[in-house]
Scaffold this motif. Structure first.
Motif, PDB file in Angstrom:
ATOM      1  N   ARG A   7      10.006  -0.825  19.633  1.00  0.00           N
ATOM      2  CA  ARG A   7       9.996   0.503  19.328  1.00  0.00           C
ATOM      3  C   ARG A   7       9.509   1.599  19.652  1.00  0.00           C
ATOM      4  NH1 ARG A   7       7.950   2.875  14.237  1.00  0.00           N
ATOM      5  NH2 ARG A   7       7.382   5.050  14.534  1.00  0.00           N
ATOM      6  N   SER A  96       1.949   7.654   9.100  1.00  0.00           N
ATOM      7  CA  SER A  96       2.448   6.223   8.615  1.00  0.00           C
ATOM      8  C   SER A  96       3.422   5.416   9.991  1.00  0.00           C
ATOM      9  CB  SER A  96       3.288   6.198   7.737  1.00  0.00           C
ATOM     10  OG  SER A  96       4.087   5.715   7.144  1.00  0.00           O
TER      11      SER A  96
ATOM     12  N   VAL B 122       9.518  -0.510  11.342  1.00  0.00           N
ATOM     13  CA  VAL B 122       8.156  -0.153  12.065  1.00  0.00           C
ATOM     14  C   VAL B 122       8.608  -0.398  13.737  1.00  0.00           C
ATOM     15  CG1 VAL B 122       5.416  -0.338  12.676  1.00  0.00           C
ATOM     16  CG2 VAL B 122       6.451   0.443  10.724  1.00  0.00           C
ATOM     17  N   CYS B 123       8.666  -1.584  13.505  1.00  0.00           N
ATOM     18  CA  CYS B 123       8.474  -1.732  15.023  1.00  0.00           C
ATOM     19  C   CYS B 123       9.965  -2.209  15.726  1.00  0.00           C
ATOM     20  CB  CYS B 123       8.209  -3.844  15.279  1.00  0.00           C
ATOM     21  SG  CYS B 123       9.039  -4.757  14.332  1.00  0.00           S
ATOM     22  N   PHE B 141       8.914  -4.285   5.719  1.00  0.00           N
ATOM     23  CA  PHE B 141       8.188  -4.482   6.474  1.00  0.00           C
ATOM     24  C   PHE B 141       8.493  -6.126   7.355  1.00  0.00           C
ATOM     25  CE2 PHE B 141       6.923  -0.222   4.903  1.00  0.00           C
ATOM     26  CZ  PHE B 141       7.962  -0.129   5.711  1.00  0.00           C
ATOM     27  N   CYS B 145       4.349  -6.446  11.590  1.00  0.00           N
ATOM     28  CA  CYS B 145       3.904  -5.188  11.777  1.00  0.00           C
ATOM     29  C   CYS B 145       3.293  -5.471  10.056  1.00  0.00           C
ATOM     30  CB  CYS B 145       5.047  -4.326  11.368  1.00  0.00           C
ATOM     31  SG  CYS B 145       5.959  -3.780  12.977  1.00  0.00           S
ATOM     32  N   HIS B 149      -0.782  -3.546  11.298  1.00  0.00           N
ATOM     33  CA  HIS B 149      -1.382  -2.643  10.220  1.00  0.00           C
ATOM     34  C   HIS B 149      -2.874  -2.455   9.902  1.00  0.00           C
ATOM     35  CE1 HIS B 149      -0.916   1.126   7.466  1.00  0.00           C
ATOM     36  NE2 HIS B 149      -1.308   0.384   6.501  1.00  0.00           N
ATOM     37  N   MET B 165       2.775   0.699   4.423  1.00  0.00           N
ATOM     38  CA  MET B 165       3.368   1.759   5.572  1.00  0.00           C
ATOM     39  C   MET B 165       4.030   2.641   6.008  1.00  0.00           C
ATOM     40  SD  MET B 165       2.962  -1.202   9.000  1.00  0.00           S
ATOM     41  CE  MET B 165       3.858  -2.438   7.769  1.00  0.00           C
ATOM     42  N   ALA B 166       5.050   2.786   4.273  1.00  0.00           N
ATOM     43  CA  ALA B 166       5.856   3.557   4.223  1.00  0.00           C
ATOM     44  C   ALA B 166       5.417   5.008   4.618  1.00  0.00           C
ATOM     45  CB  ALA B 166       6.901   3.290   2.875  1.00  0.00           C
ATOM     46  N   GLN B 167       6.419   5.586   4.601  1.00  0.00           N
ATOM     47  CA  GLN B 167       5.482   7.467   4.788  1.00  0.00           C
ATOM     48  C   GLN B 167       5.633   7.778   3.117  1.00  0.00           C
ATOM     49  OE1 GLN B 167       8.326  10.204   6.386  1.00  0.00           O
ATOM     50  NE2 GLN B 167       7.573  12.017   5.832  1.00  0.00           N
ATOM     51  N   GLU B 170       1.849   5.497  -1.766  1.00  0.00           N
ATOM     52  CA  GLU B 170       0.222   5.824  -2.151  1.00  0.00           C
ATOM     53  C   GLU B 170       0.000   3.744  -2.421  1.00  0.00           C
ATOM     54  OE1 GLU B 170      -0.425   9.127  -3.906  1.00  0.00           O
ATOM     55  OE2 GLU B 170      -1.435  10.338  -2.452  1.00  0.00           O
TER      56      GLU B 170
END
Lengths: 151, 486
Positions: A7, A96, B122-123, B141, B145, B149, B165-167, B170
């Motif tokens: 990454r 995040s 993520v990775c 994901f 990961c 997390h 993990m997503a921006q 919630e």
């Protein structure tokens, strides 16, 4: 040192190949997790014309934890304190793992365009920003000229 | 009339004495106590297993009636403060709203853009298709990961509120999803411990005993006013409402202010303000450490007068002149100093008494311990049975209880506004204090004191205590004032 995660390698490559306008981020020669960053002051902001140096470090558990970023160039801003620490939600509780170095630096650039005196880190600066914005902006311009334009 | 109230009073004593003890009273006594003891509060003290059972009952109830997994039920109960019935009702009205509010489902349906199953954002790797997973929000994901997390979040002490993990997503990860990705046994255990703690903390009827390493948990049904609960394990007295040490007659907000005040260094600042002045020449801070008002600055050697801050040269023999000219430019300064000094004096008055009773309370505890061994000796030596000497033990416990209340009257008085109510309070406080000292004297000399005399003194002290609490304990006075208004 452990091998660099894929990454980080990919992010670094992309930062070099398609840099974000107004931002340069170069990894240190001795540590691939440490980046020398330069952000140009956004147009129509009191920081316009300034070149601001920052340091960015990717901790061991990045991207599960946020990168550590700090201004090295002195800056007059309500969300950045004397030590260059930045008050930005995505660097703290709103981090995040899907965010990247690129998005973090863009957010910092946006913070320069839109200071938020209601969520201050530098209290004296925020106070002035709220009661006398004209003078605060004058100070910010003065600091930009004095500290961010010399080279 | 007086005979009747005396009767009523002595009736109360029997059960008053053991209200610090085990919860083994029958309902009859409970009813009595709720009338006679102004601090009476219904609660129970539970073991971890009992609380687990209690929580599991709620979880089971919810998962059975809504046909959902226990793990989802936990997320929802945590979000709704463990009110299972409320969730069931709302769920029947609008299931989607409940799921969104509990953060089981996302607010808005997720588009396809974010849910790639061929490349992990993520990775930045591309594991095989079956190695991806997502929560209800559909943010896929790779499993490695997710595992990392969760590990990072659990190490930070997060449990119930671990998010996707997503921006900006919630949605919360339920227990079964987390545990399906976390394999290390120590980490799984840690996660479940944090879950339990979090559940207790989010439950309005539960509170951990704050005693060090204490495992007991209180259960009660109100969180308002000073509410005494006593731990069965460590015997610590706690306020159920706020978690501070029990503090009647002082209310929760006031005791917090008082404890903060005692703990922080605001009084250091007051001290500096009251006992020091800045050198008029070099502005260094000078503490006056003797009686003489002729000051010489240790730093710049400037000679000046402490009273008026003027140059000492102009004083000489006319020293006393300066006290007459109070309307100087220094007046404002001086009155500030005087105010600070006054505030400090007031605080120290209350603080010294507060501290002193806290210390006496510790000593009283020693008396209690030594008394117990003395009674045991007597019983062993054949001088009567434990029942014969029980009154001594009761007296010492009552003394401890009175002293405790007395200690907590001082923060109350400190923040009280001057007026007739404060006068009444301080009058009752003084009465209580006097009777406590009498009792303390008699308990220390218990074996040589007449039993009747001692029991009479116990009655008087306890009566003073309950009167003060009845008149000034927040929820009692609230009731009183609301009834007078009606």
């Amino acid at each position: 040192m452990a091998a660099l995660p894929r990454r980080i390698i990919k992010e670094t490559q992309r930062l070099m190949q398609e840099p974000v306008p107004g931002i340069s981020a170069v990894p240190s020669e001795t540590n691939a997790r440490y980046f020398h960053v330069i952000v140009t002051g956004p147009e129509d902001s009191p920081f316009e014309g300034g070149l601001f140096k920052l340091e960015l470090f990717l901790p061991e558990d990045y991207p599960m934890s946020a990168p550590k970023v700090r201004f090295i160039t002195k800056i007059y801003h309500p969300n950045i304190d004397r030590l260059g620490r930045i008050c930005l939600d995505i660097l703290k509780d709103k981090w995040s793992p899907a965010l990247q170095i690129r998005t973090v630096l863009l957010s910092i650039q946006a913070l320069l365009s839109a200071p938020n005196p209601d969520d201050p880190l530098a209290n004296d600066v925020a106070e002035l920003w709220k009661v006398n914005e004209i003078e605060a902006i004058r100070n910010a311009k003065e600091w930009t000229r004095r500290y961010a334009m010399d080279n | 009339m007086s005979a009747e109230s005396d009767m009523e009073y002595s009736d109360n004593d029997g059960d008053d004495y053991d209200y610090y003890g085990e919860q083994d009273d029958c309902d009859m006594e409970t009813v009595d106590r709720s009338k006679s003891d102004p601090e009476f509060f219904l609660y129970s003290c539970l073991k971890v297993e009992e609380v687990e059972k209690l929580l599991n009952e709620s979880i089971e109830l919810l998962s059975n009636s809504l046909q959902i997994t226990p793990s989802l039920a936990k997320v929802m109960l945590h979000a709704y403060g463990w009110n299972a019935q409320e969730i069931i009702n709302k769920y029947r009205e609008n299931a989607n709203e409940v799921l969104v509010y509990s953060r089981v489902k996302p607010r808005l349906p997720v588009g396809q853009a974010n849910s790639s199953r061929t490349n992990c954002a993520v990775c930045a790797n591309t594991p095989l298709l079956h190695k991806y997973s997502a929560l209800a929000c559909g943010h896929y994901f790779c499993n490695d990961c997710w595992a990392m997390h969760f590990e990072v979040q659990i190490m930070q002490g997060v449990s119930n509120t671990i998010q996707c993990m997503a921006q900006d997503c919630e949605v919360r990860a339920p227990e079964d999803f987390v545990l399906s990705h976390v394999t290390k046994p120590t980490l799984r255990e840690r996660y479940q411990q944090f879950m339990f703690k979090d559940h207790v903390k989010s439950h309005p009827q539960l509170r951990f005993c704050p005693g060090p390493n204490c495992q007991w948990i209180f259960q009660a049904w109100t969180r308002e006013g000073a509410r005494r609960v006593e731990c069965r394990g460590c015997e610590l007295l706690t306020c159920f409402s706020c978690g501070a040490p029990h503090h009647a007659p002082t209310d929760c907000a006031t005791i917090r202010r008082w404890l903060t005040k005692c703990a922080d260094d605001s009084e250091t600042a007051n001290y500096i303000s009251a006992h020091t002045k800045d050198c008029p020449k070099c502005q260094i801070c000078i503490e006056k450490n003797g009686g003489c008002n002729h000051m010489q600055c240790g730093a710049c050697r400037h000679d000046f007068c402490w009273v008026c801050s003027g140059d000492w040269k102009t004083h000489g023999s006319e020293y006393y002149e300066c006290s007459r000219y109070k309307e100087d430019p220094n007046l404002a300064n001086d009155s500030q100093h005087a105010q600070a000094r006054e505030a400090l004096k007031k605080y120290l008055h209350y603080y010294e008494r507060w501290e002193n009773h806290a210390r006496s309370l510790k000593l009283e505890e020693q008396t209690l311990a030594s008394l117990k061994s003395r009674i045991n000796q007597k019983v062993m030596a054949g001088e009567g049975t434990w029942i014969d000497w029980q009154y001594l033990w009761d007296a010492a416990r009552l003394l401890k209880r009175c002293r405790y209340t007395l200690q907590y009257t001082y923060p109350y008085a400190y923040y009280m506004e001057v007026g007739p109510r404060k006068e009444l309070f301080e009058y009752q406080q003084a009465q209580l204090e006097a009777e406590i000292e009498n009792l303390s004297w008699k308990v220390e000399r218990a074996e040589t004191t007449d039993r009747g005399d001692l029991e009479n003194q116990m009655d008087i002290a306890e009566k003073r205590r309950t009167t003060l609490l009845k008149d000034f304990l927040e929820f009692n006075t609230n009731n009183a004032s609301s009834s007078t208004k009606v």
